[in-house]
Design a protein around this motif. Structure first.
Motif, PDB file in Angstrom:
ATOM      1  N   ARG A  59      47.134  43.082  41.128  1.00  0.00           N
ATOM      2  CA  ARG A  59      47.745  41.789  40.801  1.00  0.00           C
ATOM      3  C   ARG A  59      48.756  41.359  41.841  1.00  0.00           C
ATOM      4  O   ARG A  59      48.813  40.206  42.234  1.00  0.00           O
ATOM      5  CB  ARG A  59      48.411  41.885  39.423  1.00  0.00           C
ATOM      6  CG  ARG A  59      49.073  40.600  38.984  1.00  0.00           C
ATOM      7  CD  ARG A  59      48.043  39.546  38.667  1.00  0.00           C
ATOM      8  NE  ARG A  59      47.120  40.009  37.646  1.00  0.00           N
ATOM      9  CZ  ARG A  59      45.972  39.396  37.379  1.00  0.00           C
ATOM     10  NH1 ARG A  59      45.603  38.347  38.076  1.00  0.00           N
ATOM     11  NH2 ARG A  59      45.190  39.853  36.436  1.00  0.00           N
ATOM     12  N   CYS A  92      48.132  37.778  43.876  1.00  0.00           N
ATOM     13  CA  CYS A  92      48.888  36.555  43.635  1.00  0.00           C
ATOM     14  C   CYS A  92      49.968  36.292  44.666  1.00  0.00           C
ATOM     15  O   CYS A  92      50.514  35.197  44.701  1.00  0.00           O
ATOM     16  CB  CYS A  92      49.525  36.625  42.254  1.00  0.00           C
ATOM     17  SG  CYS A  92      48.319  36.780  40.919  1.00  0.00           S
ATOM     18  N   ARG A 116      43.132  33.037  45.982  1.00  0.00           N
ATOM     19  CA  ARG A 116      42.510  33.039  44.665  1.00  0.00           C
ATOM     20  C   ARG A 116      41.856  34.389  44.438  1.00  0.00           C
ATOM     21  O   ARG A 116      41.553  35.105  45.366  1.00  0.00           O
ATOM     22  CB  ARG A 116      41.451  31.951  44.548  1.00  0.00           C
ATOM     23  CG  ARG A 116      40.295  32.129  45.496  1.00  0.00           C
ATOM     24  CD  ARG A 116      39.428  30.918  45.454  1.00  0.00           C
ATOM     25  NE  ARG A 116      40.208  29.760  45.818  1.00  0.00           N
ATOM     26  CZ  ARG A 116      40.432  29.409  47.062  1.00  0.00           C
ATOM     27  NH1 ARG A 116      39.966  30.119  48.044  1.00  0.00           N
ATOM     28  NH2 ARG A 116      41.144  28.347  47.319  1.00  0.00           N
ATOM     29  N   THR A 176      45.390  34.575  33.103  1.00  0.00           N
ATOM     30  CA  THR A 176      45.161  35.628  34.095  1.00  0.00           C
ATOM     31  C   THR A 176      45.541  37.000  33.557  1.00  0.00           C
ATOM     32  O   THR A 176      44.923  38.008  33.913  1.00  0.00           O
ATOM     33  CB  THR A 176      45.957  35.346  35.376  1.00  0.00           C
ATOM     34  OG1 THR A 176      47.337  35.131  35.038  1.00  0.00           O
ATOM     35  CG2 THR A 176      45.433  34.112  36.084  1.00  0.00           C
ATOM     36  N   ASN A 225      36.002  41.006  37.023  1.00  0.00           N
ATOM     37  CA  ASN A 225      36.071  39.555  37.182  1.00  0.00           C
ATOM     38  C   ASN A 225      35.445  39.152  38.512  1.00  0.00           C
ATOM     39  O   ASN A 225      36.120  39.005  39.512  1.00  0.00           O
ATOM     40  CB  ASN A 225      37.529  39.087  37.125  1.00  0.00           C
ATOM     41  CG  ASN A 225      38.202  39.530  35.846  1.00  0.00           C
ATOM     42  OD1 ASN A 225      37.681  39.310  34.767  1.00  0.00           O
ATOM     43  ND2 ASN A 225      39.348  40.187  35.967  1.00  0.00           N
ATOM     44  N   CYS A 258      36.298  34.876  39.325  1.00  0.00           N
ATOM     45  CA  CYS A 258      37.515  34.264  38.789  1.00  0.00           C
ATOM     46  C   CYS A 258      38.238  33.462  39.865  1.00  0.00           C
ATOM     47  O   CYS A 258      38.373  33.903  40.993  1.00  0.00           O
ATOM     48  CB  CYS A 258      38.450  35.330  38.222  1.00  0.00           C
ATOM     49  SG  CYS A 258      38.035  35.760  36.542  1.00  0.00           S
ATOM     50  N   ASP A 301      41.780  31.488  40.523  1.00  0.00           N
ATOM     51  CA  ASP A 301      43.141  31.205  40.074  1.00  0.00           C
ATOM     52  C   ASP A 301      43.472  29.719  40.205  1.00  0.00           C
ATOM     53  O   ASP A 301      43.166  29.096  41.231  1.00  0.00           O
ATOM     54  CB  ASP A 301      44.154  31.996  40.903  1.00  0.00           C
ATOM     55  CG  ASP A 301      44.174  33.469  40.550  1.00  0.00           C
ATOM     56  OD1 ASP A 301      44.652  34.244  41.389  1.00  0.00           O
ATOM     57  OD2 ASP A 301      43.706  33.841  39.466  1.00  0.00           O
ATOM     58  N   TYR A 315      46.930  30.652  34.769  1.00  0.00           N
ATOM     59  CA  TYR A 315      45.576  30.456  34.263  1.00  0.00           C
ATOM     60  C   TYR A 315      44.565  30.614  35.396  1.00  0.00           C
ATOM     61  O   TYR A 315      44.886  30.455  36.575  1.00  0.00           O
ATOM     62  CB  TYR A 315      45.424  29.074  33.634  1.00  0.00           C
ATOM     63  CG  TYR A 315      46.312  28.858  32.428  1.00  0.00           C
ATOM     64  CD1 TYR A 315      45.916  29.274  31.161  1.00  0.00           C
ATOM     65  CD2 TYR A 315      47.548  28.231  32.560  1.00  0.00           C
ATOM     66  CE1 TYR A 315      46.729  29.081  30.058  1.00  0.00           C
ATOM     67  CE2 TYR A 315      48.374  28.041  31.461  1.00  0.00           C
ATOM     68  CZ  TYR A 315      47.962  28.465  30.214  1.00  0.00           C
ATOM     69  OH  TYR A 315      48.762  28.281  29.126  1.00  0.00           O
ATOM     70  N   CYS A 316      43.339  30.907  34.994  1.00  0.00           N
ATOM     71  CA  CYS A 316      42.251  31.004  35.952  1.00  0.00           C
ATOM     72  C   CYS A 316      40.964  30.528  35.291  1.00  0.00           C
ATOM     73  O   CYS A 316      40.904  30.325  34.073  1.00  0.00           O
ATOM     74  CB  CYS A 316      42.093  32.437  36.469  1.00  0.00           C
ATOM     75  SG  CYS A 316      41.594  33.601  35.181  1.00  0.00           S
ATOM     76  N   ASP A 336      37.082  31.576  34.788  1.00  0.00           N
ATOM     77  CA  ASP A 336      36.180  32.721  34.851  1.00  0.00           C
ATOM     78  C   ASP A 336      34.741  32.220  34.782  1.00  0.00           C
ATOM     79  O   ASP A 336      34.279  31.751  33.746  1.00  0.00           O
ATOM     80  CB  ASP A 336      36.482  33.667  33.688  1.00  0.00           C
ATOM     81  CG  ASP A 336      35.573  34.896  33.678  1.00  0.00           C
ATOM     82  OD1 ASP A 336      34.816  35.061  34.652  1.00  0.00           O
ATOM     83  OD2 ASP A 336      35.628  35.669  32.710  1.00  0.00           O
TER      84      ASP A 336
END
Length: 694
Positions: free
Chosen positions: A36, A40, A65, A553, A561, A564, A566, A606-607, A609
């Motif tokens: 993570r 990010c 992303r 997320t 994922n 996915c 972002d 949020y993302c 998927d």
């Protein structure tokens, strides 16, 4: 944007309207866990087709992303192919023709070796190809700005004329009459300029943004034989042909004193454009009979109305025969896919082998020049009677390797076929359900719709449009020849929404119009599935929204994922974690949702998927030098954390070119279950490839 307020549990993935010849066995993929903090934070910059400055971080042009195709780009396969090298084009020596010319001095960069050396000497760290692309992006952004400016001026002038009572005026006797001069003046005032491209050229010259401002002999770095341009203005800002009207480009007397040109006679021709302007021209592909400049009817009937003189371009071509220097040849052809009505193709180097004077078709004196193409160059793509490029198919049923007529199952405006010439037996994409709109679970609340504009018709005709004010004063789009295009990448684009009173085809609903281009999903040799276009796509044109299931997320931790995306618009607007801000960031922040304050978390909340549900965007591959860019779009609310993620064209994309965008991974950001960093080689093939996807 259509959306689902509540959604049942995601169904088992199915593929619509396709029956595999032999269903493939379940694909076993080693689970990768995306770290993570690496996912990010410290992401590279977003790609921008208007960006003229180098990125802040080396190699970073992409938008950060969490998106990867682990089942398509296997590290094992990638490692096997990483050592493959592209073939090097070699050119043989050229023949002199009927008359042996003087050799060009060695200092003139006409060979491939000279091009490569010059490319390395720029000191920018960018390949010549990338600098060409960035120059064209900057030009297109300037061009669209001036198109919008002229449309606003014309609209204001028209409103002023209407306020004065129109073109017809009342006389004392009650009879209507119109002053011819007044009418012509008013008509001229309201008519938009037809040459925003010339204004864009001037702007590029004023800002020193022309790629090759000094004239050169021979090939130019980054411009290959077969490259195409959609206007004379594009050629001017690159420097391949430095005049938007004249057919002969030449080096004037100012170059005579330079040491590298001391043995040459000036003026000296560097480039000619063959576009059917002169009725005496004769084009036999490898051999050209070219008519000199001057004496032509500028009204456009291609007839000679006067005799030509041996000066300027004509004298330059004659001197080029004596000097023996190569001349770039560009051919122009009519094309309905071009916004100028023509496409110009660079067809390589020629030499003037003969020249003479004769009376033309209309009896006037004209200068004639015979040019022959130098050997050892790539094959011609254009000629007098044909214009051959990679031609897109006309019918889906005749596609080689067709495995599905329409992967959307009729959901899109245009069918999207899928082809597979790689697998044996060929199989279609599987294990997903096609859905053209975003699916929103029950536990995620979308903000209520905001108050819309009260415009009638198209918002472009209303100078007081509230949606235009949300974008800073101008609408983000411009409609030119019925094609809606984004003027430049922005921090966020505010479109008209459900509560706006404007027409459904308002220019400020450009990205909401659905699929506008013929596309094909196809199997690649090393990148899994990809997407290519059958149509020409202009810069700034919307391609699609990235759809799937909207998720938090934090709910994805520990799960696989593969697709996915972002929603990191807020992080980009604030310039967090190394992101480069786009136009409008500071302007928009105070007016956005109150939750978007300075204490917002650095990671996207949020993302999207698309692992089991989504549209064709899930098949678009990564490239380190992409032709698409990502744009956040809002229409029904102001919360950028829940903005629509939309893909737009960054460049002119020609038929059969693959679509791509930068996934924006930070290197060493993916770790496996054992905690070790996973490395995946990149196979995009771009000149500036970073060699690794992550």
């Amino acid at each position: 944007m259509a959306k689902v307020d509540s959604v049942a549990p995601v169904p088992s993935p199915t593929f619509m309207d396709a029956t595999p010849l032999n269903p493939p066995p379940p694909l076993v993929v080693e689970e990768l866990v995306l770290r993570r903090s690496a996912r990010c934070l410290n992401r590279p910059t977003r790609p921008s087709y208007a960006d003229q400055e180098p990125p802040k971080k080396p190699g970073g042009r992409g938008r950060g992303r969490g998106k990867r195709k682990r089942d398509e780009e296997k590290p094992e396969l990638a490692a096997e192919q990483q050592g493959a090298k592209s073939p090097v084009r070699k050119y043989s020596k050229v023949e002199a023709g009927e008359r042996k010319p003087m050799p060009v001095i060695a200092a003139v960069p006409v060979s491939c070796a000279g091009v490569a050396a010059e490319d390395d000497a720029t000191g920018t760290g960018k390949s010549a190809k990338l600098r060409v692309k960035e120059t064209l992006r900057a030009f297109n952004s300037q061009y669209l700005h001036f198109v919008q400016e002229e449309q606003k001026r014309a609209q204001a002038a028209l409103q002023e004329i209407e306020a004065k009572g129109g073109l017809k005026r009342q006389t004392k006797g009650g009879k209507k009459k119109s002053s011819k001069q007044d009418a012509e003046a008013e008509e001229k005032e309201k008519r938009p300029s037809k040459r925003p491209d010339l204004k864009a050229i001037t702007k590029m010259q004023e800002t020193n943004a022309v790629l090759y401002p000094e004239k050169r002999i021979g090939h130019l770095p980054g411009i290959d034989v077969g490259d195409q341009f959609y206007s004379r203005a594009e050629m001017v800002v690159l420097g391949i042909h430095s005049h938007w009207l004249n057919g002969i480009d030449y080096m004037g007397m100012k170059y005579q004193g330079k040491k590298e040109y001391e043995k040459l006679t000036f003026p000296l021709a560097t480039c000619i454009v063959m576009s059917g302007i002169y009725e005496d021209d004769l084009d036999k592909a490898d051999e050209i009979i070219y008519t000199g400049q001057g004496g032509n009817d500028l009204l456009g009937n291609h007839r000679q109305i006067g005799s030509q003189q041996l000066k300027r371009g004509n004298l330059a071509l004659k001197n080029s025969r004596d000097n023996g220097n190569p001349i770039r040849v560009i051919r122009g052809h009519l094309s309905k896919n071009s916004y100028t009505g023509k496409i110009y193709t660079y067809d390589g180097l020629y030499k003037v082998v003969d020249d003479w004077v004769q009376n033309g078709v209309q009896g006037h004196v004209v200068f004639k020049f015979k040019l022959k193409r130098l050997e050892g160059q790539p094959s011609l793509t254009t000629s007098e009677v044909r214009f051959t490029r990679a031609e897109a198919p006309t019918t889906i049923s005749e596609l080689p390797g067709l495995v599905c007529d329409d992967i959307s199952g009729g959901q899109e405006n245009i069918p999207i076929p899928a082809t597979n010439l790689v697998d044996d037996p060929p199989v279609p994409p599987s294990r997903f359900t096609y859905l053209k709109s975003l699916q929103i679970p029950k536990d995620i609340k979308i903000p209520s719709s905001i108050i819309g504009c009260d415009c009638e018709g198209d918002c472009a005709s209303n100078k007081n449009c509230s949606c235009a004010q949300r974008n800073g004063s101008d609408l983000p789009y411009v409609s030119y020849k019925n094609i809606g295009r984004l003027v430049e990448p922005k921090a966020v684009v505010f479109e008209c929404g459900a509560n706006c009173s404007c027409n459904h085809d308002c220019v400020n609903r450009t990205s909401q119009q659905g699929l506008q281009y013929r596309l094909e999903v196809f199997k690649t040799a090393s990148k899994g599935w990809g997407v290519r276009t059958w149509d020409s796509i202009l810069p700034g044109a919307p391609i699609c929204e990235y759809t799937g299931v909207l998720r938090r997320t934090e709910d994805l931790d520990g799960s696989q994922n593969n697709y996915c995306f972002d929603i990191d618009c807020l992080q980009t607007m604030k310039g967090l974690d190394g992101r480069e801000k786009r136009a409008g960031s500071e302007m928009h922040l105070p007016n956005l949702h109150p939750e978007n304050d300075s204490d917002a978390p650095p990671a996207p909340e949020y993302c999207i998927d698309a692992s089991s549900i989504g549209n064709f965007a899930r098949f678009i591959n990564h490239s380190c030098q992409p032709n698409l860019f990502v744009q956040c779009v809002l229409s029904s609310h102001n919360d950028v954390k829940l903005a629509k993620v939309t893909l737009f064209a960054a460049d002119t994309i020609l038929p059969l070119q693959e679509l791509s965008y930068d996934y924006g991974y930070r290197l060493d950001s993916v770790v496996g279950p054992d905690g070790k960093i996973v490395k995946l080689p990149c196979h995009c093939g771009a000149p500036d490839c970073r060699k690794r996807l992550y």
